[in-house]
Design a protein around this motif. Structure first.
Motif, PDB file in Angstrom:
ATOM      1  N   ARG A 283      -9.031  23.141 127.031  1.00 15.60           N
ATOM      2  CA  ARG A 283      -8.355  22.317 126.017  1.00 15.60           C
ATOM      3  C   ARG A 283      -7.128  21.630 126.605  1.00 15.60           C
ATOM      4  O   ARG A 283      -6.891  20.442 126.397  1.00 15.60           O
TER       5      ARG A 283
ATOM      6  N   ASP B  48     -18.326  28.020 131.445  1.00 15.23           N
ATOM      7  CA  ASP B  48     -18.814  27.681 130.102  1.00 15.23           C
ATOM      8  C   ASP B  48     -17.648  27.603 129.121  1.00 15.23           C
ATOM      9  O   ASP B  48     -17.559  26.680 128.309  1.00 15.23           O
ATOM     10  N   ALA B  49     -16.764  28.597 129.209  1.00 13.84           N
ATOM     11  CA  ALA B  49     -15.638  28.640 128.275  1.00 13.84           C
ATOM     12  C   ALA B  49     -14.681  27.458 128.517  1.00 13.84           C
ATOM     13  O   ALA B  49     -14.164  26.863 127.572  1.00 13.84           O
TER      14      ALA B  49
ATOM     15  N   ASP C 198     -11.024  28.933 127.764  1.00 15.40           N
ATOM     16  CA  ASP C 198     -11.241  27.863 126.776  1.00 15.40           C
ATOM     17  C   ASP C 198      -9.946  27.076 126.551  1.00 15.40           C
ATOM     18  O   ASP C 198      -9.970  25.855 126.377  1.00 15.40           O
TER      19      ASP C 198
ATOM     20  N   TYR D  33     -15.460  24.515 129.595  1.00 18.37           N
ATOM     21  CA  TYR D  33     -16.075  23.304 129.032  1.00 18.37           C
ATOM     22  C   TYR D  33     -16.145  23.341 127.505  1.00 18.37           C
ATOM     23  O   TYR D  33     -16.040  22.316 126.850  1.00 18.37           O
ATOM     24  N   GLU D  34     -16.291  24.545 126.946  1.00 19.11           N
ATOM     25  CA  GLU D  34     -16.242  24.664 125.484  1.00 19.11           C
ATOM     26  C   GLU D  34     -14.882  24.173 124.986  1.00 19.11           C
ATOM     27  O   GLU D  34     -14.794  23.443 124.002  1.00 19.11           O
TER      28      GLU D  34
ATOM     29  N   LYS E 113     -14.599  20.393 125.323  1.00 20.64           N
ATOM     30  CA  LYS E 113     -15.382  19.690 124.300  1.00 20.64           C
ATOM     31  C   LYS E 113     -14.724  19.796 122.935  1.00 20.64           C
ATOM     32  O   LYS E 113     -14.765  18.849 122.155  1.00 20.64           O
ATOM     33  N   SER E 114     -14.127  20.959 122.638  1.00 25.66           N
ATOM     34  CA  SER E 114     -13.501  21.101 121.313  1.00 25.66           C
ATOM     35  C   SER E 114     -12.312  20.148 121.201  1.00 25.66           C
ATOM     36  O   SER E 114     -12.127  19.484 120.179  1.00 25.66           O
TER      37      SER E 114
END
Ligand code: ADP
Ligand code: MG
Length: 331
Positions: free
Chosen positions: A70, A106-107, A66, A109-110, A113-114
């Motif tokens: 970022r 998934d992580a 994640d 892209y999470e 997105k954050s």
């Protein structure tokens, strides 16, 4: 010829000729943190892209996915910040080895997105392909700015005050902790700066709207390297006072504990993503006030001089030349 002999920046200079076939729409092509194209009579579009390659820019064993997501957005936001603009739209392209777990993606892209959500950026497209070995992530960001507010690397003038918007070195220490597997009280904060840097968009906008600064860049390659880019583009040199380079107490404690050269880490290793700018002396106090009243930092570290090159004034008053070099791929 070998790439090694050319270096990253020599390679980029080689690409430059004949890249603009419709130059009337381009204010600046290759050569700064973003390219600047005309969009309306008083607005310009800022374009920037960064490529992150597994094994070169990151090691999936060392960075949580994640945070990788970022950071891949953050480094582009930082380039928009360095021009004084606002980010708008992002495109993400990714090349994926078939061993990569879906949960990892998934992580990633999470995280993307954050970061995009925090800075009001839409993720509007991209591309996906297979990759034979490493994960490769490319983010392209489109931003906007008022033409008269855009700050270039090339505007520094003799006698300008050189300033930073935050401390440098924490990211280098964080990277060192990760690579050397070191344990140290307070290491999390240093590692966090390396893995989860905050792009200085707020600072960039304040500096741009004040319209006093002459030049700006983000510290991605290292203080010396990035100040070197400003000086080379502006045809000037700089003197930096070692004692004025802002560092955190934690960083100094870390360097002392492991016998590391704090000045080298603070000047020649990058990824702090603070902004470095130059401003004439008679506007420096006003700019400082504007930044500080918004809770942002302003640290004077030196001066622009006529003589090319970068010199460091040590605490004892002696002056030495330092290499205007930071990170350079192929070097
Ligand atoms: P930053 O560190 O701010 O991301 P770089 O040092 O990577 O900037 O790039 C400097 C300039 O060279 C920028 O204008 C960038 O768009 C351009 N550039 C870098 N690599 C290439 C390339 N392969 N082709 C065309 N332009 C490039
Ligand atoms: Mg940059």
């Amino acid at each position: 010829m070998k790439l090694k002999d050319l270096g990253e920046f020599g390679f980029i200079d080689r690409i430059r000729p004949e890249t603009l076939v419709r130059p009337e729409s381009v204010i600046l092509g290759i050569g700064d943190d973003c390219s600047v194209c005309r969009s309306s009579p008083d607005r310009v579009t800022l374009l920037t892209t960064d490529l992150l390659v597994g094994g070169v820019h990151f090691h999936l064993e060392k960075i949580p996915p994640d945070l990788l997501g970022r950071k891949s957005i953050a480094v582009n936001l930082s380039d928009i910040a360095a021009m004084g603009g606002f980010p708008k739209q992002a495109l993400v392209s990714i090349a994926i080895p078939d061993t990569t777990r879906v949960e990892t993606l998934d992580a990633i892209y999470e995280g993307m997105k954050s970061m995009a959500r925090e800075f009001d950026v839409n993720l509007v497209g991209g591309d996906t392909t297979a990759s034979p070995e490493h994960l490769v992530i490319n983010v392209a960001l489109v931003g906007e700015a008022r033409e008269e507010e855009v700050l270039y690397r090339s505007g520094a003038l003799k006698d300008d005050v050189v300033f930073l918007t935050g401390p440098v070195g924490d990211s280098a220490a964080g990277l060192d902790i990760l690579l050397e597997n070191r344990s140290f009280d307070g290491k999390d904060s240093l590692v966090q700066t390396h893995l989860n840097p905050r792009p200085h968009l707020k600072e960039g906008r304040i500096i741009a709207t004040q319209k006093a600064a002459h030049s700006m860049i983000d510290v991605s390659d290292g203080l010396a390297g990035d100040l070197g880019h400003v000086c080379a583009r502006s045809g000037v040199g700089a003197i930096v006072e070692e004692a004025r380079i802002p560092t955190t107490e934690l960083f100094r404690a870390y360097c002392e504990r492991f016998g590391l050269d704090a000045t080298r880490l603070a000047t020649h290793v990058g990824e702090d993503y603070v902004l470095l700018g130059t401003v004439p002396e008679n506007s420096a106090a006003t700019l400082e006030k504007a930044l500080e009243s918004a809770g942002c930092g302003f640290y004077r570290i030196g001066r622009i001089v006529e003589e090319p090159g970068i010199r460091l004034t040590a605490r004892d008053g002696s002056t030495r030349k330092i290499k205007p070099s930071g990170w350079n791929h192929f070097a």
